[in-house]
Design an enzyme around this catalytic site. Structure first.
Site, mmCIF file in Angstrom:
data_model
loop_
_atom_site.group_PDB
_atom_site.id
_atom_site.type_symbol
_atom_site.label_atom_id
_atom_site.label_comp_id
_atom_site.label_asym_id
_atom_site.label_seq_id
_atom_site.Cartn_x
_atom_site.Cartn_y
_atom_site.Cartn_z
ATOM 1 C CB SER A 105 -0.721 -0.053 1.206
ATOM 2 O OG SER A 105 -2.003 0.747 1.013
ATOM 3 C CG ASP A 244 -2.780 3.801 -1.304
ATOM 4 O OD1 ASP A 244 -3.567 3.891 -2.584
ATOM 5 O OD2 ASP A 244 -2.811 2.992 -0.350
ATOM 6 C CG ASP A 246 -2.605 -0.823 -2.840
ATOM 7 O OD1 ASP A 246 -2.617 0.729 -1.865
ATOM 8 O OD2 ASP A 246 -3.065 -1.749 -1.782
ATOM 9 C CG ASP A 248 -6.108 0.536 -0.806
ATOM 10 O OD1 ASP A 248 -5.304 1.576 -0.673
ATOM 11 O OD2 ASP A 248 -6.130 -0.433 -0.046
#
Length: 453
Positions: A105, A244, A246, A248
């Protein structure tokens, strides 16, 4: 239920090369997960979708996972770099056995992690994660050579997901008049987010869209919006959007360079749903949600409930209440009427649709939600014994709470994904005082960490 050994609040995460993020452990994790996930889903499809972000270690861990799954008799369908919510979407549309994302993340490149999605595109239940940990204690046994899994590639994964995202934006609206700066954190959204906004008509300028394996989240993305703010002001853009590593999470910047966080976006989306008569129930926030959000929603008679920190807790509360909208001030927002997990691109599209539909700027959309000054201080803590149990820490925390009276609050917690103690102080007073109070508690915690190490 027994305390989990490897799984945290968002899968398994750590520094690459140290347990549990080592090639041998990840191989066995692939095997154990393959055995358990087949059992829970009834072996319907016999393959698992694997996606990753742009970290250099992703290649190594992808190969290890693939080998472990093959040994368990499951095939792997690889997508290459893709946002976490894209894997959730693809898993359910392909009816795959499960989905796996290799990502840490918003963490630096030297960290990585593994998170799983069920056949429905949702995070795994605690029961399934516990079963995987039990399987990990067993000796790895390979299936018969005739039953070994194979590997393939989903060549149109990006195109499928781009179309899905665009489909969540109202068909009668367009982004044609908007000038947007998009910061992809040199992460998994680099080849997705710009295309989504451009295809909907926006004039898009990108930054941090050239991943090299080691620059993910480096001085960019949701955790560092200085570059985005500077570009928005220099280019005289309507707004900026940061993701960010990834994809999400999302944070936005208005045309004045002001940060628009998850709490403000929750308010914008909730108010728009209310005006369009599409709001089901209320809003779920977390213990970190700003009191300003609570007060603004109260003005609209929209119910608000706090869950514990983490999207898993937000989702559980949404299910319990039968509501659709929830999230965190970090920009991790869940819209269950659109998808099954937090999706930064889809969240941004809902905010943009509110702008276009009402012919107002992002800054104007935030006018009715006044956030109280809030500080989050992170204190590094690798100690097994928590300093939060200390009498001195409790005493200092109580003293700060008394100083704030009923005009503020203090929240101390251990991060579920990183070795940090999070200190949140919020109050209806000047920013300088809030910072001073937070640092007072941080100083005591640092002293306690030294004494127990």
């Amino acid at each position: 239920m027994k305390r989990r050994k490897y799984f945290g609040t968002d899968g398994i995460r750590g520094k690459v090369g140290s347990m549990p993020i080592t090639p041998d452990f990840i191989l066995k994790l692939g095997w154990a997960a393959g055995k358990v996930l087949s059992r829970f889903s009834g072996g319907r499809s016999n393959y698992i979708i694997i996606g990753k972000d742009t970290r250099i270690s992703g290649y190594m861990l992808e190969s290890a996972l693939e080998s472990g799954l093959a040994a368990a008799g499951l095939s792997a369908a690889l997508t290459g770099p893709m946002p976490t919510p894209a894997i959730a979407y693809l898993t359910r549309t392909f009816r795959a056995e499960a989905g796996i994302v290799i990502s840490a993340s918003h963490n630096p490149f030297y960290d990585n992690g593994i998170k799983f999605f069920s056949i429905k595109g949702t995070k795994l239940d605690n029961e399934v994660e516990h079963s995987i940990e039990i399987e990990l204690e067993k000796c790895l046994t390979c299936v018969d050579p005739k039953e070994l899994g194979k590997a393939s590639r989903i060549v149109d994964a990006a195109g499928r997901y781009i179309e899905f995202c665009k489909g969540t934006f109202p068909a009668h609206l367009s982004l044609r008049k908007l000038k947007i700066i998009v910061d992809c954190a040199n992460g998994a959204t680099y080849h997705i987010a710009p295309s989504v906004f451009r295809e909907l008509g926006a004039n898009v300028t990108t930054i941090a869209c050239r991943p090299n394996g080691v620059n993910i989240n480096k001085e960019c993305g949701t955790t560092d919006i200085r570059q985005l703010r500077a570009h928005v002001l220099a280019k005289k853009a309507d707004l900026g959007i940061a993701y960010d590593g990834d994809g999400d999470r999302v944070i936005m910047v208005d045309h004045f360079g002001n940060k628009v966080d998850g709490d403000q976006m929750l308010y914008i989306i909730a108010r728009e749903k209310l005006h369009c008569k599409q709001l089901t129930g209320g809003i779920v926030g977390t213990l970190m949600s700003n009191m300003g959000l609570v007060l603004a929603l109260k003005q609209l008679n929209i119910p608000f409930i706090r869950s514990n920190v983490g999207d898993r807790c937000v989702l559980a509360m949404l299910k319990k209440q039968g509501w659709n909208i929830g999230g965190e001030n970090s920009g991790h927002i869940v819209l269950l009427d659109k998808t099954t997990t937090g999706d930064g691109i889809i969240v941004a599209l809902q905010v943009l649709s509110a702008m276009v539909n009402n012919c107002v700027s992002l800054h104007e959309l935030c006018n009715d939600v006044s956030l109280l000054p809030q500080i989050l201080v992170n204190v590094y803590c690798s100690s097994i014994k928590s300093p939060l149990e200390s009498d001195l820490v409790r005493k200092e925390t109580k003293a700060v709470e008394q100083e704030l009276s009923e005009q503020g609050r203090v929240l101390l917690r251990q991060s579920g994904t990183e070795p940090y103690i999070r200190i949140m102080v919020e109050g209806n007073c000047c920013y300088g005082k809030i910072l001073y109070l937070a640092n007072r508690i941080a100083s005591v915690i640092r002293s306690e960490i030294k004494s127990i190490q």
